[in-house]
Scaffold this active site. Structure first.
Site, mmCIF file in Angstrom:
data_model
loop_
_atom_site.group_PDB
_atom_site.id
_atom_site.type_symbol
_atom_site.label_atom_id
_atom_site.label_comp_id
_atom_site.label_asym_id
_atom_site.label_seq_id
_atom_site.Cartn_x
_atom_site.Cartn_y
_atom_site.Cartn_z
ATOM 1 N N GLN A 165 0.966 -1.344 0.068
ATOM 2 C CA GLN A 165 0.016 0.005 0.025
ATOM 3 C C GLN A 165 0.764 1.360 -0.007
ATOM 4 O OE1 GLN A 165 -3.036 -1.341 -0.171
ATOM 5 N NE2 GLN A 165 -3.431 -2.756 1.843
ATOM 6 N N GLU A 211 -14.487 1.463 -6.309
ATOM 7 C CA GLU A 211 -14.218 0.100 -6.158
ATOM 8 C C GLU A 211 -15.505 -0.506 -6.395
ATOM 9 O OE1 GLU A 211 -12.299 -2.348 -4.333
ATOM 10 O OE2 GLU A 211 -13.955 -3.536 -4.778
ATOM 11 N N ASP A 221 -5.167 0.224 -7.996
ATOM 12 C CA ASP A 221 -4.896 -1.133 -6.902
ATOM 13 C C ASP A 221 -5.935 -2.054 -7.099
ATOM 14 O OD1 ASP A 221 -4.284 -2.428 -4.762
ATOM 15 O OD2 ASP A 221 -5.603 -1.370 -3.453
HETATM 16 N N1 AAT Z 1 -5.305 -3.186 -1.473
HETATM 17 C C1 AAT Z 1 -4.763 -4.554 -1.934
HETATM 18 C C2 AAT Z 1 -5.815 -5.428 -2.565
HETATM 19 C C3 AAT Z 1 -5.964 -5.479 -3.766
HETATM 20 S S1 AAT Z 1 -7.683 -5.168 -3.812
HETATM 21 C C4 AAT Z 1 -8.295 -5.008 -5.343
HETATM 22 C C5 AAT Z 1 -9.563 -4.709 -5.483
HETATM 23 O O1 AAT Z 1 -10.029 -4.230 -6.767
HETATM 24 C C6 AAT Z 1 -10.699 -5.438 -4.940
HETATM 25 O O2 AAT Z 1 -11.175 -4.853 -3.820
HETATM 26 C C7 AAT Z 1 -11.664 -5.738 -6.273
HETATM 27 O O3 AAT Z 1 -13.193 -5.887 -5.870
HETATM 28 C C8 AAT Z 1 -11.363 -4.352 -6.742
HETATM 29 N N2 AAT Z 1 -11.671 -4.443 -8.323
HETATM 30 C C9 AAT Z 1 -11.513 -5.439 -9.193
HETATM 31 N N3 AAT Z 1 -11.962 -5.055 -10.389
HETATM 32 C C10 AAT Z 1 -12.643 -3.835 -10.384
HETATM 33 C C11 AAT Z 1 -13.042 -3.033 -11.213
HETATM 34 N N4 AAT Z 1 -13.500 -3.453 -12.621
HETATM 35 N N5 AAT Z 1 -13.489 -1.774 -10.852
HETATM 36 C C12 AAT Z 1 -13.465 -1.442 -9.520
HETATM 37 N N6 AAT Z 1 -12.633 -2.326 -8.868
HETATM 38 C C13 AAT Z 1 -12.093 -3.390 -9.124
HETATM 39 C C14 AAT Z 1 -5.226 -5.672 -4.779
HETATM 40 C C15 AAT Z 1 -4.031 -6.777 -4.481
HETATM 41 C C16 AAT Z 1 -3.126 -7.369 -6.033
HETATM 42 C C17 AAT Z 1 -2.789 -8.637 -5.516
HETATM 43 C C18 AAT Z 1 -1.817 -8.831 -6.642
HETATM 44 N N7 AAT Z 1 -1.568 -10.346 -6.865
#
Ligand code: AAT
Length: 303
Positions: free
Chosen positions: A65, A109, A159
């Site tokens: 992060q 998100e 992310d």
């Molecule tokens: N903060 C570290 C964790 C993540 S979370 C990745 C987030 O992206 C998830 O909550 C998922 O619901 C969101 N997400 C996925 N697709 C979309 C989209 N099309 N639009 C908006 N949000 C989305 C990342 C970890 C990385 C792991 C690497 N191996």
């Protein structure tokens, strides 16, 4: 799964699995978009898993992060408008909030369940949502970004999860084109970009697409995150045409920043070069992140 150990295997890293000892499953439900699982591990604290892929653990989340937030935000002066794509756990928001120049933090998100689960099980990450500058949009980033006014953001941080499931389109050229349009001239993108040990092909494709779209600079950086596949994760950093951005020489040292969230501790992974009086103090995880092993330079074209 044998009840005691959680094995993470996936076609994205064939022939291998990484695993964590499970103490207790805390949550398991299917949302509209993915299976959301939280468990208490024996040695890495609580763990968030989406569709069988580990997203974060309490013990090492800060490395990812902090890097994905500060590599772009410390590379430009006084960032004001920031967009976070994905990141529903709130951890990236928490780190963006350390930057006192920032006035607006939009987050898009797709999955409300990730946000709710984080607020319940990961309060040290979900604290990011408490910052008054945060504006939450629960929708597909592909749709959200389409309607953003041209040049709105100084920085966009993607992310998102791996490109299987809801994040599939977020590694393609049309998405990067919309990101570029949403950035001001000389604005920056930092995009999660997988592991140099496992995904050189994907990284190559993403970099090629970014080079076509972003007329400023395009770079690859990486950091250690022990619980991600192969123990590393990468980031693509791009800038749009405009005032040049030299990603490898941060102009906005984090040490000067006054975190906005009161109970926030110091960054635990990220640091940059600082000078105090005439004593040079080199603390440069920022610069080091851009140093690439030779095989990566060779395999990932034009780096
Ligand atoms: N903060 C570290 C964790 C993540 S979370 C990745 C987030 O992206 C998830 O909550 C998922 O619901 C969101 N997400 C996925 N697709 C979309 C989209 N099309 N639009 C908006 N949000 C989305 C990342 C970890 C990385 C792991 C690497 N191996």
């Amino acid at each position: 799964k044998d009840g005691k150990t959680m094995y993470f295997n996936n076609p994205m890293w064939p022939g291998e699995a990484h695993s964590l000892e499970v103490k207790k499953i805390l949550f398991k439900e299917r949302s509209k978009f993915q299976e959301v699982l939280v468990f208490e591990s024996a040695t890495y604290g609580k763990v968030l898993v989406l569709d069988g892929i580990l997203q974060l653990t309490e013990r090492d989340e800060f490395a990812y992060q902090e890097m994905i937030a500060h590599l772009p935000l410390c590379s430009i002066k006084s960032p004001k408008n920031v967009l976070v794509v994905g990141g529903g756990d709130g951890g990236v928001l928490r780190d963006v909030a350390r930057h006192s120049s920032v006035e607006l933090i939009d987050i898009c998100e797709i999955d409300q369940m990730v946000i709710d689960v984080s607020k319940k099980f990961f309060p040290d990450l979900a604290v990011g949502f408490e910052d008054p500058r945060v504006c939450l949009h629960v929708e597909d980033a592909l749709e959200f970004i389409r309607h953003v006014p041209k040049g709105k953001y100084d920085a966009i941080i993607v992310d998102s999860s791996d490109p299987v499931g809801p994040a599939q389109d977020l590694v393609e050229k049309p998405f990067f084109e919309m990101i570029s349009n949403a950035l001001r001239p000389g604005g920056v993108l930092c995009n999660m970009a997988e592991s140099m040990w496992l995904h050189t092909h994907l990284i190559n494709d993403m970099i090629s697409a970014c080079r076509e779209v972003f007329k400023g600079s395009v770079h690859y950086a990486w950091a250690n995150v022990p619980t991600y596949p192969s123990g590393v994760i990468g980031f693509i950093l791009c800038s749009t045409e405009g005032p040049p951005v030299d990603f490898r020489n941060p102009v906005n040292p984090i040490e000067k920043l006054e975190g906005a969230l009161e109970h926030q501790s110091e960054p635990r992974f990220y640091n940059s070069q600082i000078f105090t009086y005439l004593i040079f103090l080199f603390k440069q995880i920022h610069k080091a992140a851009f140093a690439l092993p030779s095989f990566v330079r060779k395999q990932v074209s034009s780096l």
